[in-house]
Design a protein around this motif. Structure first.
Motif, PDB file in Angstrom:
ATOM      1  N   ILE A 194     -13.488 -18.596 -24.666  1.00 43.58           N
ATOM      2  CA  ILE A 194     -13.505 -17.464 -23.557  1.00 43.58           C
ATOM      3  C   ILE A 194     -12.240 -17.922 -22.791  1.00 43.58           C
ATOM      4  O   ILE A 194     -12.029 -18.962 -22.554  1.00 43.58           O
ATOM      5  CB  ILE A 194     -14.810 -17.712 -22.715  1.00 43.58           C
ATOM      6  N   SER A 195     -11.630 -16.745 -22.068  1.00 43.23           N
ATOM      7  CA  SER A 195     -10.631 -16.994 -21.113  1.00 43.23           C
ATOM      8  C   SER A 195     -11.052 -17.339 -19.831  1.00 43.23           C
ATOM      9  O   SER A 195     -12.263 -17.175 -19.620  1.00 43.23           O
ATOM     10  CB  SER A 195      -9.929 -15.622 -20.995  1.00 43.23           C
ATOM     11  N   GLU A 196      -9.932 -17.545 -19.237  1.00 46.33           N
ATOM     12  CA  GLU A 196     -10.273 -18.060 -17.687  1.00 46.33           C
ATOM     13  C   GLU A 196     -10.947 -16.795 -16.988  1.00 46.33           C
ATOM     14  O   GLU A 196     -11.789 -16.940 -16.221  1.00 46.33           O
ATOM     15  CB  GLU A 196      -8.958 -18.623 -17.169  1.00 46.33           C
ATOM     16  N   VAL A 197     -10.334 -15.763 -17.188  1.00 43.81           N
ATOM     17  CA  VAL A 197     -10.606 -14.341 -16.509  1.00 43.81           C
ATOM     18  C   VAL A 197     -12.043 -14.074 -17.159  1.00 43.81           C
ATOM     19  O   VAL A 197     -13.043 -13.565 -16.355  1.00 43.81           O
ATOM     20  CB  VAL A 197      -9.854 -13.119 -16.953  1.00 43.81           C
ATOM     21  N   GLY A 198     -12.503 -14.246 -18.366  1.00 39.56           N
ATOM     22  CA  GLY A 198     -13.822 -14.062 -18.749  1.00 39.56           C
ATOM     23  C   GLY A 198     -14.683 -15.166 -17.927  1.00 39.56           C
ATOM     24  O   GLY A 198     -15.936 -14.682 -17.861  1.00 39.56           O
ATOM     25  N   LEU A 199     -14.356 -16.225 -17.740  1.00 41.79           N
ATOM     26  CA  LEU A 199     -15.312 -17.112 -17.394  1.00 41.79           C
ATOM     27  C   LEU A 199     -15.517 -17.023 -15.638  1.00 41.79           C
ATOM     28  O   LEU A 199     -16.659 -16.877 -15.305  1.00 41.79           O
ATOM     29  CB  LEU A 199     -14.934 -18.620 -17.592  1.00 41.79           C
TER      30      LEU A 199
END
Length: 332
Positions: free
Chosen positions: A101-106
């Motif tokens: 998962i990306s930082e944005v997704g998290l």
């Protein structure tokens, strides 16, 4: 149908702690974690039961309060994840994002800001399995939400703040091969590889995780034994009593749980005897505990005392809380 009926019908969980074989120390640690709202790091080899334990955590958490259920429902509605035909979510969330998962997704974000996994875990559990495989930037982005209980997502024209009060459960192997410290399988990892592995989870992140517990592989006898431990309902009742004590303690204050105590509240509610101070001094020397790590020990000790309905933090409470910093002993 009134709200009480809705919560009664829809707030039950299919998974139960009575399904878990062995792992008494981990079970106890998770009870303490839920009672005080503490974050947990589970360290153990593949197949030791870390995921099984984590998935059952919502079943020992108190039922959602109406205000909490409304908040969770709003978040899922904004994210477009509210199930069709459901007007109110009554179960505590359990989120298990993949390590890619990306930082944005998290954390949340996007052109039109949407809540990320940490907000989707609000009032529930965020389970990060294979913790060392997550991007460093994503893990470091957790630091402020873990402190503040909310996350702000800024874009050029707008800043949106989403609630993010959750219990973080991290899980990882003790080393790259997975068997460091195992009772029967020797570790194959060179020391330098082990050190690199350990540094994938930074000190500041570890300091924000109150409880570190080993989850060893089950013995042959434990594997063959039928599950027969306490069920979730029994554990949940103890958790509720401990949380009721905290609710009365922090009445008219901004927090509800021991994990959120400020420095002033620590000084007020976590007074330690001279003999307790001596034990803490020894722990600081041996475990290289930081100032933030020491605060975590005091908060966990206060929760252990609350589970026993004890007015003061006593030596056994401190000793158990220090034991939950076991991963500090292994810091390279």
């Amino acid at each position: 149908m009134d709200l009480a009926e809705i919560f009664s019908l829809n707030g039950k969980y299919d998974l139960d702690f009575s399904d878990v074989k062995g792992q008494e120390q981990a079970r106890r640690a998770l009870e303490v974690a839920v009672a005080g709202g503490h974050n947990v790091l589970m360290v153990g080899p593949p197949g030791s039961g870390k995921t099984m334990l984590a998935r059952r955590l919502p079943s020992i958490m108190p039922e959602l309060e109406v205000e909490e259920a409304v908040e969770v429902t709003r978040i899922y509605s904004i994210a477009g994840l509210l199930p069709s035909g459901i007007s109110l979510l009554t179960r505590r969330p359990f989120r298990k994002p993949h390590h890619t998962i990306s930082e944005v997704g998290l954390v949340g974000g996007g052109r039109f800001p949407r809540p990320g996994e940490i907000s989707l875990s609000h009032c529930g559990v965020l389970f990060l399995d294979e913790l060392t495989e997550f991007r460093q930037s994503a893990l470091e982005a957790l630091r402020q939400p873990l402190e503040d209980g909310e996350v702000s997502v800024s874009r050029s024209l707008i800043t949106v703040t989403f609630p993010a009060r959750f219990i973080l459960i991290g899980a990882m192997n003790p080393c790259p091969c997975g068997f460091r410290g195992d009772r029967s399988i020797p570790c194959q990892c060179p020391e330098n590889l082990y050190r690199q592995y350990r540094h994938k989870v930074s000190g500041p992140i570890l300091d924000r995780i109150d409880i570190h517990i080993p989850v060893p592989r089950l013995t042959r006898e434990e594997l063959l034994r039928s599950p027969g431990g306490e069920g979730s309902e029994i554990i949940r009742e103890r958790v509720k009593r401990a949380r009721d004590i905290q609710r009365k303690r922090f009445v008219d204050q901004r927090i509800k749980e021991n994990s959120g105590m400020t420095q002033n509240q620590l000084r007020t509610y976590c007074k330690i005897s001279p003999s307790g101070q001596e034990i803490l001094a020894q722990a600081i020397d041996k475990l290289r505990i930081s100032a933030r790590g020491l605060d975590r020990i005091l908060k966990v000790a206060r929760t252990i005392a609350d589970l026993e309905d004890a007015k003061a933090i006593e030596l056994p409470h401190l000793a158990e809380a220090i034991q939950y910093r076991s991963w500090d002993r292994e810091r390279p």
